[in-house]
Design an enzyme around this catalytic site. Sequence first.
Site, PDB file in Angstrom:
ATOM      1  N   GLU A  72      71.299  62.845  38.679  1.00 36.25           N
ATOM      2  CA  GLU A  72      70.413  61.808  38.316  1.00 36.25           C
ATOM      3  C   GLU A  72      68.969  61.978  37.564  1.00 36.25           C
ATOM      4  O   GLU A  72      68.531  61.353  36.596  1.00 36.25           O
ATOM      5  CB  GLU A  72      70.254  60.505  39.615  1.00 36.25           C
ATOM      6  CG  GLU A  72      71.418  59.944  40.056  1.00 36.25           C
ATOM      7  CD  GLU A  72      72.336  61.263  40.776  1.00 36.25           C
ATOM      8  OE1 GLU A  72      71.697  62.041  41.199  1.00 36.25           O
ATOM      9  OE2 GLU A  72      73.648  60.716  41.016  1.00 36.25           O
ATOM     10  N   GLN A  81      75.037  55.279  39.085  1.00 37.83           N
ATOM     11  CA  GLN A  81      76.124  54.845  39.530  1.00 37.83           C
ATOM     12  C   GLN A  81      76.005  53.642  40.808  1.00 37.83           C
ATOM     13  O   GLN A  81      76.698  52.750  40.913  1.00 37.83           O
ATOM     14  CB  GLN A  81      76.917  55.770  40.351  1.00 37.83           C
ATOM     15  CG  GLN A  81      78.797  55.307  40.285  1.00 37.83           C
ATOM     16  CD  GLN A  81      79.459  56.713  40.323  1.00 37.83           C
ATOM     17  OE1 GLN A  81      79.454  57.345  41.712  1.00 37.83           O
ATOM     18  NE2 GLN A  81      79.829  56.985  39.554  1.00 37.83           N
ATOM     19  N   PRO A  95      67.045  61.055  43.605  1.00 34.09           N
ATOM     20  CA  PRO A  95      66.884  62.492  42.806  1.00 34.09           C
ATOM     21  C   PRO A  95      66.247  62.450  41.382  1.00 34.09           C
ATOM     22  O   PRO A  95      65.965  63.499  40.818  1.00 34.09           O
ATOM     23  CB  PRO A  95      68.463  62.827  42.338  1.00 34.09           C
ATOM     24  CG  PRO A  95      69.175  62.400  43.683  1.00 34.09           C
ATOM     25  CD  PRO A  95      68.478  60.887  43.565  1.00 34.09           C
ATOM     26  N   HIS A 118      75.273  52.611  49.702  1.00 35.55           N
ATOM     27  CA  HIS A 118      76.061  51.740  48.693  1.00 35.55           C
ATOM     28  C   HIS A 118      75.253  50.647  48.743  1.00 35.55           C
ATOM     29  O   HIS A 118      76.122  49.457  48.351  1.00 35.55           O
ATOM     30  CB  HIS A 118      77.244  51.740  48.731  1.00 35.55           C
ATOM     31  CG  HIS A 118      78.058  53.272  48.601  1.00 35.55           C
ATOM     32  ND1 HIS A 118      78.353  54.089  49.829  1.00 35.55           N
ATOM     33  CD2 HIS A 118      78.434  53.966  47.781  1.00 35.55           C
ATOM     34  CE1 HIS A 118      79.021  55.184  49.432  1.00 35.55           C
ATOM     35  NE2 HIS A 118      78.872  55.282  48.063  1.00 35.55           N
TER      36      HIS A 118
HETATM   37  C1  LIG Z   1      73.453  61.435  44.355  1.00 38.67           C
HETATM   38  C2  LIG Z   1      74.587  60.695  44.274  1.00 38.67           C
HETATM   39  N1  LIG Z   1      75.332  60.552  43.003  1.00 38.67           N
HETATM   40  C3  LIG Z   1      76.415  60.043  42.796  1.00 38.67           C
HETATM   41  C4  LIG Z   1      77.245  59.537  44.104  1.00 38.67           C
HETATM   42  C5  LIG Z   1      78.333  58.986  43.671  1.00 38.67           C
HETATM   43  N2  LIG Z   1      79.620  59.857  44.111  1.00 38.67           N
HETATM   44  C6  LIG Z   1      80.122  59.851  45.189  1.00 38.67           C
HETATM   45  S1  LIG Z   1      81.382  60.995  45.230  1.00 38.67           S
HETATM   46  C7  LIG Z   1      81.326  61.526  43.418  1.00 38.67           C
HETATM   47  C8  LIG Z   1      82.029  62.565  42.836  1.00 38.67           C
HETATM   48  C9  LIG Z   1      81.812  64.035  43.515  1.00 38.67           C
HETATM   49  O1  LIG Z   1      82.664  64.911  43.131  1.00 38.67           O
HETATM   50  P1  LIG Z   1      82.776  66.433  43.630  1.00 38.67           P
HETATM   51  O2  LIG Z   1      81.335  66.878  44.007  1.00 38.67           O
HETATM   52  O3  LIG Z   1      83.390  67.326  42.794  1.00 38.67           O
HETATM   53  O4  LIG Z   1      83.384  66.210  45.118  1.00 38.67           O
HETATM   54  P2  LIG Z   1      84.797  65.745  45.340  1.00 38.67           P
HETATM   55  O5  LIG Z   1      84.763  64.050  45.487  1.00 38.67           O
HETATM   56  O6  LIG Z   1      85.607  66.322  44.040  1.00 38.67           O
HETATM   57  O7  LIG Z   1      85.293  66.289  46.552  1.00 38.67           O
HETATM   58  C10 LIG Z   1      80.324  60.479  43.010  1.00 38.67           C
HETATM   59  C11 LIG Z   1      79.801  60.926  41.510  1.00 38.67           C
HETATM   60  C12 LIG Z   1      76.609  60.158  45.304  1.00 38.67           C
HETATM   61  N3  LIG Z   1      77.420  59.821  46.358  1.00 38.67           N
HETATM   62  N4  LIG Z   1      75.485  60.646  45.367  1.00 38.67           N
END
Ligand SMILES: Cc1ncc(C[n+]2csc(CCOP(=O)(O)OP(=O)(O)O)c2C)c(N)n1
Lengths: 355, 422
Positions: free
Chosen positions: A78, A100, A107, A147
């Site tokens: 972010e 999102q 951040p 959320h």
């Molecule tokens: C700071 C922050 N930004 C955005 C999100 C929304 N979000 C939750 S999970 C995710 C994807 C994460 O992907 P990855 O790190 O590859 O882990 P995976 O889900 O594949 O295990 C996002 C964008 C969040 N939870 N926290």
Amino acid sequence: MTMSEALTGDAAAVPSAGTSTMTMIQALRSALDVMLARDPDVVVFGEDVGYFGGVFRVTDGLQAKYGTSRVFDAPINEGGIVGVAVGMGAYGLRPVAEIQFADYFYPASDQIVSEAARLRYRSVGDFTAPVTLRMPCGGGIYGGQTHSQSPEALFTHVCGLRTVMPCNPYDAKGLLIASIECNDPVIFLEPKRLYNGPFDGHHDRPVVPWSQHPLAAVPDGHYVVPLESARVFREGRDVTILTYGTMVFVSEAAASETGIDAEIIDLRSLWPLDLDAIVRSVKKTRRCVVVHEATRTSGFGAELTALIQEHCFYHLEAPIERVTGWDTPYPHAQEWDYFPGPARVGRALRRAMED
Amino acid sequence: MTEQRRSAAPAGREPLHLHVPEPSGRPGHHTDFSYLQTSPAGAVPRPPIDVSPADTGDLARALVRVLADDGRALGPWNPQLEPGRLRQGLAAMLKTRAFDARMLVAQRQKKTSFYMQSLGEEAIGTGQAFALEPGDMCFPTYRQQSLLLARDDISMVEMMCQLFSNQRDPMKGRQLPVMYSYKRAGFFTISGNLATQFIQAVGWAMASAIKRDTRIASGWIGDGATAEADFHTALTFAHVYRAPVILNVVNNQWAISTFQAIAGGEATTFAGRGVGSGIASLRVDGNDFLAVYAASHWAAERARSNLGPTLIEWVTYRAGAHSTSDDPSKYRPKDDWANFPLGDPIARLEAHLIAIGEWSEARHDALRKEIEAQVAAAQKEAETFGTLVDGHIPDPASMFEDVYETMPAHLVAQRAQLLSGR
Ligand SMILES: Cc1ncc(C[n+]2csc(CCOP(=O)(O)OP(=O)(O)O)c2C)c(N)n1
Ligand SMILES: [Mg+2]
């Protein structure tokens, strides 16, 4: 409604001449579509907003229409999203970035507070940050503490930022266009529980879709809802409710359920705001209830009550009431005990009418 | 200004264009998995644990693998585990898979509001849990339930009570389902905000060094979340203080709808980030239980020997949806997992055990059924304490507790207001 349900698609619009019935999601998408088409300097990006079209589907179809240089996915960073938006703004673009969930802007705090908000001031206008940061906010989807937050007061406290929160499709589109066209950085908060319908806090009743609501009639083309302009959402004589976002509909339900003839002012722009509309209404009703979903202490309601004290003190006939979220993180399972619903607003209305 | 920018490029120069990485596969056309550099099983050398981090560059580009396609265990990374231990690993992975499958159904029945499965990634948490020691502390993401389910001391019933937000939920209904916290099992409270735990793992490890302790930390992050500044910060602190920490990057190729290239994985590896920061780094087949155990053990030995951090990129595939809020058929081919070159971790360990004469399909089926029955029984018991849908949630007044150590006056007043309905 749960996270899983809230994050699914929205209903199709029923078009009519120059105006369509839109959900809030469709209205926001329409604003982005209009601005991407009108202004080649507008770019749209954020986590999952490109190919997929955003987890709430707001940018669905825009990458296919405008290409990957105008609408694209961003890494999960972010601070990076806001930082590159500031850089693009310095070049002369008008970035519209999505965070999102508002819960994930932290951040990016430094880029927002120390950079975007102060670029104009510190360079005496040499550089500006015409950046719009869209963020879904608020609870009501069992999203738990990460959320569900309503961090508006963290932004209104920062000089140089504009903070906006629409509560219906018509205002959402007009305010988003105004925000994109604005040369100041705008924090554009989208109450996610309103994306698919005018939710009034009665979580145990069937979901009401936007299609029934007059404010879902949205012009297809370009229009603006000016920043710093409040809307008298409901006219009334007994008491003024100052509110915004989801709480506009909650307040409306509370007014009709208590039978109290409340005037509801939807602030729409939180800061800078439409002080005249507030003062006019409070001087008329002589009573005031401030309602927001965010936590109470140092919440935006504190600013509103201070303004009323400064501008309307001698017109008041009762202490100002505040209805807010409790001063705790947003709990998951006890969401509806946390959420300031119509019953709590109704009780405050009755108290405001007592003296 | 627009005019100025649109001015033609100087003669002989093409105008600039923006590169936005794209996956090769999307709905309707297959992924070309040749982007995923792999190495044959047994081919990658295993250096001594005191290897210089700068000399791990090749290990961060290659892929450590032990299990060959024919089920044999090959090469210097073969941890030579006892067959009994391998069967325990297999059982733990089956347990995680059965648990996930049941909880997905429970979500559809609204018994829980939300769920995140780890389908296809079961070997990673399981293998590492087997390589860690009591007292070590993991700082997981939401997809490491296998760290808990690999243990015998955490009851599935209790985990399900968290998922059902019922009156026995140890998180008192405050946390989104899957956001467990188990200090007693070396499992740090999960945050919804990505990447924050990665730095905290380094801090915990630094504390262990400050106190001349012997315990180590294990930090976890997804490929997508490595894009956060917190990831890079963690690497810097881990390197500077030579922190006794394993830095796990689970590269399951996807971050919700974005391909790992959007996180910076294009034409490089996430393990390579470690080498650039002065950290010994490995890139490992995350669907190979033996490789996971061996690499975790190697990294743990380094940490425990005061040799500092190890970054491990686990190459795997997120076989299911990101969460119950997600529909991956909108952004990737439906049959992607079937074509993923590293296969299914459970099937691969099963094949290995059969190849060495320590297992059979019949025993496998019997074990799977037995575990499924255990999971079903646990669910039945958990449901006796309520689920989200039947309203047996923790006491609303409890939401005011734990904001502070002792409840300040304003929260006492707010709690009273909630209880009195004022
Ligand atoms: C700071 C922050 N930004 C955005 C999100 C929304 N979000 C939750 S999970 C995710 C994807 C994460 O992907 P990855 O790190 O590859 O882990 P995976 O889900 O594949 O295990 C996002 C964008 C969040 N939870 N926290
Ligand atoms: Mg991932």
